[in-house]
Each structure stands twice: as structure tokens, then as C-alpha cells.
Design a protein around this motif. Structure first.
Motif, mmCIF file in Angstrom:
data_model
loop_
_atom_site.group_PDB
_atom_site.id
_atom_site.type_symbol
_atom_site.label_atom_id
_atom_site.label_comp_id
_atom_site.label_asym_id
_atom_site.label_seq_id
_atom_site.Cartn_x
_atom_site.Cartn_y
_atom_site.Cartn_z
ATOM 1 N N HIS A 156 -67.399 40.778 17.127
ATOM 2 C CA HIS A 156 -68.461 41.137 18.071
ATOM 3 C C HIS A 156 -68.653 39.977 19.038
ATOM 4 O O HIS A 156 -68.964 38.857 18.615
ATOM 5 N N LEU A 157 -68.457 40.221 20.320
ATOM 6 C CA LEU A 157 -68.619 39.220 21.374
ATOM 7 C C LEU A 157 -69.864 39.568 22.174
ATOM 8 O O LEU A 157 -70.012 40.709 22.622
ATOM 9 N N PHE A 158 -70.763 38.596 22.355
ATOM 10 C CA PHE A 158 -71.988 38.793 23.120
ATOM 11 C C PHE A 158 -72.085 37.700 24.172
ATOM 12 O O PHE A 158 -71.980 36.516 23.850
ATOM 13 N N ILE A 159 -72.296 38.084 25.430
ATOM 14 C CA ILE A 159 -72.419 37.125 26.533
ATOM 15 C C ILE A 159 -73.908 36.844 26.721
ATOM 16 O O ILE A 159 -74.661 37.707 27.154
ATOM 17 N N THR A 160 -74.343 35.630 26.377
ATOM 18 C CA THR A 160 -75.761 35.291 26.475
ATOM 19 C C THR A 160 -76.143 34.700 27.821
ATOM 20 O O THR A 160 -77.316 34.715 28.190
ATOM 21 N N LEU A 161 -75.163 34.167 28.532
ATOM 22 C CA LEU A 161 -75.456 33.531 29.815
ATOM 23 C C LEU A 161 -74.209 33.568 30.680
ATOM 24 O O LEU A 161 -73.099 33.333 30.190
ATOM 25 N N GLY A 162 -74.375 33.860 31.958
ATOM 26 C CA GLY A 162 -73.272 33.773 32.899
ATOM 27 C C GLY A 162 -72.374 34.991 32.931
ATOM 28 O O GLY A 162 -72.764 36.101 32.558
ATOM 29 N N SER A 163 -71.145 34.749 33.347
ATOM 30 C CA SER A 163 -70.160 35.809 33.522
ATOM 31 C C SER A 163 -68.799 35.301 33.055
ATOM 32 O O SER A 163 -68.439 34.153 33.305
ATOM 33 N N VAL A 164 -68.060 36.172 32.365
ATOM 34 C CA VAL A 164 -66.732 35.819 31.876
ATOM 35 C C VAL A 164 -65.757 36.947 32.187
ATOM 36 O O VAL A 164 -66.153 38.066 32.480
ATOM 37 N N ASP A 165 -64.473 36.605 32.109
ATOM 38 C CA ASP A 165 -63.419 37.611 32.192
ATOM 39 C C ASP A 165 -62.811 37.732 30.811
ATOM 40 O O ASP A 165 -62.393 36.734 30.220
ATOM 41 N N LEU A 166 -62.771 38.956 30.288
ATOM 42 C CA LEU A 166 -62.165 39.228 29.002
ATOM 43 C C LEU A 166 -60.775 39.788 29.231
ATOM 44 O O LEU A 166 -60.620 40.829 29.886
ATOM 45 N N GLU A 167 -59.775 39.081 28.722
ATOM 46 C CA GLU A 167 -58.386 39.484 28.877
ATOM 47 C C GLU A 167 -58.196 40.950 28.474
ATOM 48 O O GLU A 167 -58.622 41.371 27.404
ATOM 49 N N GLY A 168 -57.595 41.726 29.363
ATOM 50 C CA GLY A 168 -57.297 43.126 29.092
ATOM 51 C C GLY A 168 -58.467 44.071 29.310
ATOM 52 O O GLY A 168 -58.321 45.278 29.164
ATOM 53 N N THR A 169 -59.644 43.518 29.666
ATOM 54 C CA THR A 169 -60.832 44.363 29.848
ATOM 55 C C THR A 169 -61.450 44.183 31.225
ATOM 56 O O THR A 169 -61.789 45.144 31.883
ATOM 57 N N GLY A 170 -61.643 42.933 31.638
ATOM 58 C CA GLY A 170 -62.273 42.664 32.926
ATOM 59 C C GLY A 170 -63.513 41.823 32.772
ATOM 60 O O GLY A 170 -63.686 41.108 31.789
#
Length: 155
Positions: free
Chosen positions: A104-118
Motif C-alpha cells: 500500500h503506497l500513500f502520498i502524504t505530501l507533494g507529487s510523484v510519478d509511479l512507474e507504469g502508472t503515472g
């Protein structure tokens, strides 16, 4: 404490913001106990400062009951199949998610790029099954929480 993105590159103190991400991890009783019996575990509390470790930009094991994290974890939990990791990334930094049957991945702050997803933004979450090894790259200063679980969920 979560600091605004500008403070990730500054030595100035930030004003504290409390962000809670409550999770209940069921303790696993020792193998000799019968299923569905009480584990006989006294509730407890642990706390350890990991800000310095998070500055490295890597995935930091915050809590774990897994043998592989015995020497590298801030807090021990009584479930040998679960681990909780965190990462504080600057733009361009990345981490590789651990291999696990359930993640389970949760983004608590900011913005990321997840490989294969966006792109994923603050508040977004992704659940994986039989996965791992995906790269998470920071598009801007970001903080991520990751639960890895190596056993099925039983009630």
C-alpha cells in the motif's frame, strides 16, 4: 511533523503540522498457539526520531516485525509479516518499492510519478498485489508511506 516543501531544502525550522495515518496491524500469535486465541500481548508505545534518516532520500523502515528489518527499524511490531516504510524525496530522487504480496503506497505530501502508472498527488493511494520493484520518483518535494505485507489478511 510534516513541513512545507520549501523547508526540505532549508535548515530553517518549520511550523509543525500533525498528520495522522492510523493503521491497525493485528499481532500474529506465536506458532504454538491455537488460531483465534488471544496473543497475550500487553499494549505498548514506542517512539523514535527518524528525521535524519529521512533526509537521505531513501526508503526508511519505520516499523516492522520482519526479521530482515530487525537491526534497521525504529519501532518493532508484533507481526512478522508486516513492515511500514517512509520516504522524503526531493525533486528527481526516487525509491524502489519493496517486493511483497500486498503493498500500500500513500502520498502524504507533494507529487510523484509511479512507474507504469503515472502521476500521483498528495492524498492519493495505490494498492498492489503480488507486486513490487516499481520506481517512485519525486516530481516535487514529496513524502510517501508504504506498508508491505507478506501474509493474507485474516479476521
Amino acid at each position: 511533523m510534516t513541513c512545507p516543501p520549501s523547508s526540505l531544502t532549508s535548515t530553517a525550522a518549520c511550523s509543525p503540522t500533525l498528520m495522522l495515518s492510523p493503521v491497525w496491524v493485528r499481532p500474529r500469535p506465536p506458532a504454538l498457539r491455537q488460531p483465534n486465541t488471544r496473543a497475550g500481548i500487553t499494549p505498548g508505545y514506542e517512539q523514535l526520531e527518524i528525521d535524519h534518516d529521512l533526509l537521505s532520500g531513501g526508503l526508511v523502515t519505520v516499523a516492522s516485525g520482519m526479521d530482515k528489518h530487525k537491526e534497521a527499524t525504529a519501532i518493532r511490531i508484533r507481526n512478522r509479516h508486516a513492515a511500514f516504510d517512509a520516504a522524503r524525496l526531493r525533486p528527481g530522487q526516487h525509491v524502489i518499492l519493496p517486493e511483497a504480496p500486498c503493498l500500500h503506497l500513500f502520498i502524504t505530501l507533494g507529487s510523484v510519478d509511479l512507474e507504469g502508472t503515472g502521476s500521483l498527488n498528495q492524498g492519493d493511494a495505490v494498492r498492489f498485489t503480488a507486486a513490487g520493484g516499481h520506481q517512485v520518483s519525486a516530481a516535487e518535494p514529496a513524502e510517501n508511506l508504504v506498508w508491505e505485507m507478506h501474509a493474507g489478511v485474516a479476521v
